[in-house]
Design a protein around this motif. Structure first.
Motif, PDB file in Angstrom:
ATOM      1  N   MET A   1     -20.786 -16.810  25.188  1.00 18.26           N
ATOM      2  CA  MET A   1     -19.901 -17.683  25.933  1.00 18.26           C
ATOM      3  C   MET A   1     -20.671 -18.850  26.532  1.00 18.26           C
ATOM      4  SD  MET A   1     -16.760 -16.962  25.586  1.00 18.26           S
ATOM      5  CE  MET A   1     -16.067 -18.047  26.784  1.00 18.26           C
ATOM      6  N   GLN A   2     -21.932 -18.622  26.862  1.00 17.25           N
ATOM      7  CA  GLN A   2     -22.721 -19.704  27.455  1.00 17.25           C
ATOM      8  C   GLN A   2     -22.839 -20.868  26.470  1.00 17.25           C
ATOM      9  OE1 GLN A   2     -26.678 -18.547  28.564  1.00 17.25           O
ATOM     10  NE2 GLN A   2     -26.971 -20.345  29.858  1.00 17.25           N
ATOM     11  N   LEU A   3     -23.132 -20.568  25.202  1.00 15.63           N
ATOM     12  CA  LEU A   3     -23.240 -21.611  24.180  1.00 15.63           C
ATOM     13  C   LEU A   3     -21.892 -22.306  23.979  1.00 15.63           C
ATOM     14  CD1 LEU A   3     -24.795 -23.123  22.001  1.00 15.63           C
ATOM     15  CD2 LEU A   3     -24.258 -21.251  20.438  1.00 15.63           C
ATOM     16  N   VAL A   4     -20.830 -21.535  23.939  1.00 11.13           N
ATOM     17  CA  VAL A   4     -19.495 -22.113  23.768  1.00 11.13           C
ATOM     18  C   VAL A   4     -19.177 -23.045  24.936  1.00 11.13           C
ATOM     19  CG1 VAL A   4     -17.032 -21.561  23.665  1.00 11.13           C
ATOM     20  CG2 VAL A   4     -18.668 -20.194  22.371  1.00 11.13           C
ATOM     21  N   ARG A   5     -19.514 -22.620  26.162  1.00  8.83           N
ATOM     22  CA  ARG A   5     -19.272 -23.472  27.336  1.00  8.83           C
ATOM     23  C   ARG A   5     -20.086 -24.754  27.265  1.00  8.83           C
ATOM     24  NH1 ARG A   5     -16.310 -20.812  31.117  1.00  8.83           N
ATOM     25  NH2 ARG A   5     -16.424 -18.553  31.101  1.00  8.83           N
ATOM     26  N   GLN A   6     -21.321 -24.655  26.761  1.00  7.50           N
ATOM     27  CA  GLN A   6     -22.154 -25.860  26.634  1.00  7.50           C
ATOM     28  C   GLN A   6     -21.515 -26.844  25.662  1.00  7.50           C
ATOM     29  OE1 GLN A   6     -25.917 -24.296  25.407  1.00  7.50           O
ATOM     30  NE2 GLN A   6     -26.683 -24.078  27.504  1.00  7.50           N
ATOM     31  N   CYS A   7     -20.960 -26.325  24.584  1.00  8.91           N
ATOM     32  CA  CYS A   7     -20.363 -27.197  23.558  1.00  8.91           C
ATOM     33  C   CYS A   7     -18.993 -27.736  23.953  1.00  8.91           C
ATOM     34  CB  CYS A   7     -20.232 -26.436  22.241  1.00  8.91           C
ATOM     35  SG  CYS A   7     -21.802 -26.044  21.472  1.00  8.91           S
ATOM     36  N   PHE A   8     -18.174 -26.891  24.589  1.00  6.31           N
ATOM     37  CA  PHE A   8     -16.784 -27.261  24.809  1.00  6.31           C
ATOM     38  C   PHE A   8     -16.384 -27.400  26.275  1.00  6.31           C
ATOM     39  CE2 PHE A   8     -16.988 -25.100  20.710  1.00  6.31           C
ATOM     40  CZ  PHE A   8     -16.498 -26.108  19.899  1.00  6.31           C
ATOM     41  N   GLU A  10     -14.857 -27.227  29.674  1.00  4.93           N
ATOM     42  CA  GLU A  10     -13.672 -26.590  30.252  1.00  4.93           C
ATOM     43  C   GLU A  10     -12.504 -26.494  29.276  1.00  4.93           C
ATOM     44  OE1 GLU A  10     -13.940 -25.202  33.240  1.00  4.93           O
ATOM     45  OE2 GLU A  10     -16.008 -25.929  33.219  1.00  4.93           O
ATOM     46  N   ARG A  11     -12.752 -26.751  28.000  1.00  5.40           N
ATOM     47  CA  ARG A  11     -11.660 -26.748  27.018  1.00  5.40           C
ATOM     48  C   ARG A  11     -11.623 -25.462  26.212  1.00  5.40           C
ATOM     49  NH1 ARG A  11     -13.286 -31.465  23.585  1.00  5.40           N
ATOM     50  NH2 ARG A  11     -15.286 -30.602  24.138  1.00  5.40           N
ATOM     51  N   ILE A  12     -11.960 -24.338  26.799  1.00  6.10           N
ATOM     52  CA  ILE A  12     -12.029 -23.062  26.091  1.00  6.10           C
ATOM     53  C   ILE A  12     -10.743 -22.284  26.330  1.00  6.10           C
ATOM     54  CG2 ILE A  12     -13.269 -20.887  25.859  1.00  6.10           C
ATOM     55  CD1 ILE A  12     -15.704 -22.386  27.071  1.00  6.10           C
ATOM     56  N   ILE A  13     -10.122 -21.835  25.255  1.00  2.59           N
ATOM     57  CA  ILE A  13      -8.954 -20.965  25.359  1.00  2.59           C
ATOM     58  C   ILE A  13      -9.441 -19.564  25.029  1.00  2.59           C
ATOM     59  CG2 ILE A  13      -6.669 -20.431  24.475  1.00  2.59           C
ATOM     60  CD1 ILE A  13      -6.496 -23.433  23.695  1.00  2.59           C
ATOM     61  N   SER A  14      -9.620 -18.765  26.051  1.00  2.00           N
ATOM     62  CA  SER A  14     -10.225 -17.445  25.893  1.00  2.00           C
ATOM     63  C   SER A  14      -9.961 -16.614  27.135  1.00  2.00           C
ATOM     64  CB  SER A  14     -11.736 -17.606  25.683  1.00  2.00           C
ATOM     65  OG  SER A  14     -12.402 -16.390  25.849  1.00  2.00           O
ATOM     66  N   ARG A  15     -10.095 -15.302  26.993  1.00  2.00           N
ATOM     67  CA  ARG A  15     -10.021 -14.448  28.175  1.00  2.00           C
ATOM     68  C   ARG A  15     -11.109 -14.819  29.161  1.00  2.00           C
ATOM     69  NH1 ARG A  15     -10.225  -8.463  26.143  1.00  2.00           N
ATOM     70  NH2 ARG A  15     -11.395  -9.463  24.503  1.00  2.00           N
ATOM     71  N   TYR A  16     -12.193 -15.407  28.667  1.00  2.00           N
ATOM     72  CA  TYR A  16     -13.344 -15.723  29.495  1.00  2.00           C
ATOM     73  C   TYR A  16     -13.446 -17.198  29.846  1.00  2.00           C
ATOM     74  CZ  TYR A  16     -14.270 -11.224  27.418  1.00  2.00           C
ATOM     75  OH  TYR A  16     -14.145  -9.939  26.982  1.00  2.00           O
TER      76      TYR A  16
END
Length: 102
Positions: A1-8, A10-16
């Protein structure tokens, strides 16, 4: 999730993520024609001759996109509207009784 947050961010659609997937409209992928028709249709057609190079793959994609008939696209859009109406009638809940055809 850390990598996903770095890339995207606040645009994450996820439980997290900040946009919780539980608040996202159910069946929303079924409301977009690429998700329920175009990708599957093109994948079947593009890989039929098993392209060996990226260039062959690109050629296949371009050819198959050009060959999609306008009547096919009109029918797809008609079905998108039908799905949207069903979703609206169900107050954005699951469409458990709906059967969708390609």
């Amino acid at each position: 999730m850390q990598l996903v947050r770095q890339c995207f961010g606040e645009r994450i659609i996820s439980r997290y993520g900040n946009v919780n997937s539980l608040n996202w409209p159910s069946r929303s992928p079924d409301l977009t024609s690429p998700d329920f028709f175009l990708w599957g249709y093109l994948t079947e057609r593009v890989y039929v001759n098993k392209p060996k190079t990226l260039e062959q793959l690109k050629e296949n994609i371009n050819r198959e996109i050009r060959e999609v008939a306008p009547e096919t696209l009109a029918a797809v859009m008609k079905h998108v509207m039908e799905r949207a109406r069903l979703c609206e009638a169900e107050n954005s809940h699951h469409l458990k009784d709906a059967i969708f055809h390609k």
